[in-house]
Design an enzyme around this catalytic site. Structure first.
Site, PDB file in Angstrom:
ATOM      1  N   ASP A   1      62.176 -91.388 -19.101  1.00 25.71           N
ATOM      2  CA  ASP A   1      62.139 -91.751 -17.736  1.00 25.71           C
ATOM      3  C   ASP A   1      61.158 -92.306 -17.037  1.00 25.71           C
ATOM      4  OD1 ASP A   1      62.590 -91.496 -14.825  1.00 25.71           O
ATOM      5  OD2 ASP A   1      63.082 -89.424 -14.777  1.00 25.71           O
TER       6      ASP A   1
ATOM      7  N   LYS B   1      61.609 -96.462  -6.697  1.00 27.72           N
ATOM      8  CA  LYS B   1      60.262 -96.138  -6.508  1.00 27.72           C
ATOM      9  C   LYS B   1      59.181 -97.436  -6.585  1.00 27.72           C
ATOM     10  CE  LYS B   1      61.006 -91.608  -6.526  1.00 27.72           C
ATOM     11  NZ  LYS B   1      61.538 -90.791  -7.619  1.00 27.72           N
TER      12      LYS B   1
ATOM     13  N   TRP C   1      59.984 -83.387 -12.231  1.00 29.42           N
ATOM     14  CA  TRP C   1      61.197 -84.416 -12.619  1.00 29.42           C
ATOM     15  C   TRP C   1      61.627 -84.181 -14.025  1.00 29.42           C
ATOM     16  CZ3 TRP C   1      64.308 -85.663  -9.119  1.00 29.42           C
ATOM     17  CH2 TRP C   1      63.932 -85.955  -7.987  1.00 29.42           C
TER      18      TRP C   1
HETATM   19  C1  LIG Z   1      62.661 -89.827  -8.078  1.00 26.76           C
HETATM   20  C2  LIG Z   1      62.638 -89.699  -9.381  1.00 26.76           C
HETATM   21  C3  LIG Z   1      63.808 -89.136  -9.980  1.00 26.76           C
HETATM   22  C4  LIG Z   1      65.266 -89.104  -9.171  1.00 26.76           C
HETATM   23  O1  LIG Z   1      65.787 -90.025  -8.801  1.00 26.76           O
HETATM   24  P1  LIG Z   1      67.090 -90.210  -8.317  1.00 26.76           P
HETATM   25  O2  LIG Z   1      67.299 -91.726  -8.499  1.00 26.76           O
HETATM   26  O3  LIG Z   1      67.130 -89.695  -6.698  1.00 26.76           O
HETATM   27  O4  LIG Z   1      68.256 -89.287  -9.006  1.00 26.76           O
HETATM   28  C5  LIG Z   1      63.939 -88.752 -11.511  1.00 26.76           C
HETATM   29  N1  LIG Z   1      62.913 -88.996 -12.046  1.00 26.76           N
HETATM   30  C6  LIG Z   1      61.739 -89.527 -11.798  1.00 26.76           C
HETATM   31  C7  LIG Z   1      60.505 -89.536 -12.523  1.00 26.76           C
HETATM   32  C8  LIG Z   1      61.460 -89.907 -10.414  1.00 26.76           C
HETATM   33  O5  LIG Z   1      60.298 -90.029  -9.733  1.00 26.76           O
END
Ligand SMILES: *Cc1c(COP(=O)(O)O)cnc(C)c1O
Length: 364
Positions: free
Chosen positions: A172, A196, A102
């Site tokens: 993030d 998540k 990611w």
């Molecule tokens: C799943 C994930 C993403 C992607 O997210 P979207 O909402 O599908 O754009 C980005 N960063 C992390 C850490 C993730 O686990």
């Protein structure tokens, strides 16, 4: 059969939240309407947004210096909105830690807006470990430092905060937001989509230091300008009412049922310890992917000795009611995601399954 949901995302939600959501789909009592048909301009929904924000503030002990926003476009749109705000036209360089699938995806998006420097790259080592603080030479005049607190695919997690205080720190937290306490003052922008650990897909929570927004370039499209969303209390255009409502219920559950992030973290630690113990006690039958010091408490990634054994494991696990254990398509192997809503009892069941499978796999 009601399966146990170990999926990496969209992930498991608390039973109590699902039950309340089910009632709200029929009718929200205070509104006399289904949650799927309530106006985003209603007083009722304004109160939902306000409570979701207040709950997040209470859980994080978040100071007023930071705004809380509910946006769309997923974490992926934040890969772009952040450099549009902090890098475009700044003449500075943005610094990124490339620690997994990611964080690697965020980098090319930033490069569209300005200069990017990868401070640390873990790809040669299969993204199995994270940098030690001493390995990082971050620059004091970087536009910002970006990192991913929990790499969902590889199952690594920072247990200390990297970077230099004073340089905007952007994180993030999509797969570990509200799973443990942290000092929000050390962050300038945090983002986490819901699907998540936090709620259903469709909403992304952004926690941003308000004074950071003063630097926004003038020519940003309205929807990509955080300031518009702050002014509109996250209802600039039609927001994902359902996703925000369920996310609010999850934050209420964290406060009232779990009792806050200290409690959540200690439950999460216990669950992860049990699962890693099952891996480590298997005499090499199961092999953890992440370096032990960087193991994630949210995503437990491991392998078996061969692809055939992994396929057999997944097949038996599915038949036994364990869902979502296949590793990410980019990595393969097995991944057990044990987000906040996964109960310790369910993790114990998985551990027993793993012990049984190892015993039969060894032919004993
Ligand atoms: C799943 C994930 C993403 C992607 O997210 P979207 O909402 O599908 O754009 C980005 N960063 C992390 C850490 C993730 O686990």
């Amino acid at each position: 059969m009601n399966c146990l949901n170990f999926s990496g995302g969209p992930g498991i939600l608390p039973e109590a939240v699902l039950a309340e959501t089910q009632r709200a789909i029929s009718m929200v009592p205070e509104a006399g309407l289904s949650i799927l048909g309530i106006s985003h301009r209603s007083d009722w929904f304004a109160a939902v947004v306000a409570e979701a924000e207040q709950n997040i503030r209470a859980l994080l002990k978040l100071p007023e210096s930071h705004a809380v926003l509910f946006l769309q476009g997923g974490a992926s749109l934040q890969f772009s909105m952040i450099p549009m705000l902090l890098l475009r036209g700044s003449g500075k360089t943005a610094e990124y830690l490339r620690t997994g699938y990611w964080s690697a995806k965020a980098i090319p998006e930033a490069a569209l807006e300005g200069k990017v420097r990868v401070v640390w790259d873990g790809e040669a080592g299969g993204f199995r470990r994270l940098p030690e603080p001493g390995e990082l030479s971050c620059s004091a005049d970087a536009a910002y430092l970006h990192y991913v607190s929990n790499e969902t695919v590889e199952g690594t997690q920072f247990h200390a905060i990297p970077g230099i205080d004073g340089v905007p720190r952007v994180c993030d937290m999509s797969s570990d937001f509200l799973s443990r306490p942290f000092d929000p003052d050390r962050f300038d922008l945090i983002y986490a989509h819901a699907q998540k650990n936090l709620g259903p897909a469709g909403v992304t929570v952004v926690v941003v230091r308000r004074d950071l927004l003063d630097r926004a370039p003038a020519e940003l499209p309205a929807l990509l300008d955080y300031r518009r969303h702050v002014e509109a209390h996250s209802v600039y255009n039609t927001p994902p009412v359902f996703a925000i409502y369920v996310t609010m219920l999850v934050t209420r559950w964290l406060l009232n049922e779990i009792g806050g992030l200290e409690n959540m973290a200690s439950i999460n630690r216990q669950k992860a310890e049990n699962l890693y113990q099952a891996i480590d006690a298997s005499d090499g039958f199961y092999q953890g992917w992440a370096a032990p010091g960087n193991r994630s408490l949210m995503n437990v990634v491991f392998r078996l000795k061969s692809a055939e054994q992994e396929a057999a494991f997944l097949q038996r696990a599915t038949a036994a009611g364990f869902s979502g254990l296949a590793g990410h398509r980019s990595l393969g192997g097995i991944r057990a995601s044990i987000y906040n809503a996964m109960t310790p009892q369910a993790v114990t069941l998985l551990c027993s399954f793993m012990e049984d499978f190892a015993r039969s796999g060894r032919g004993v």
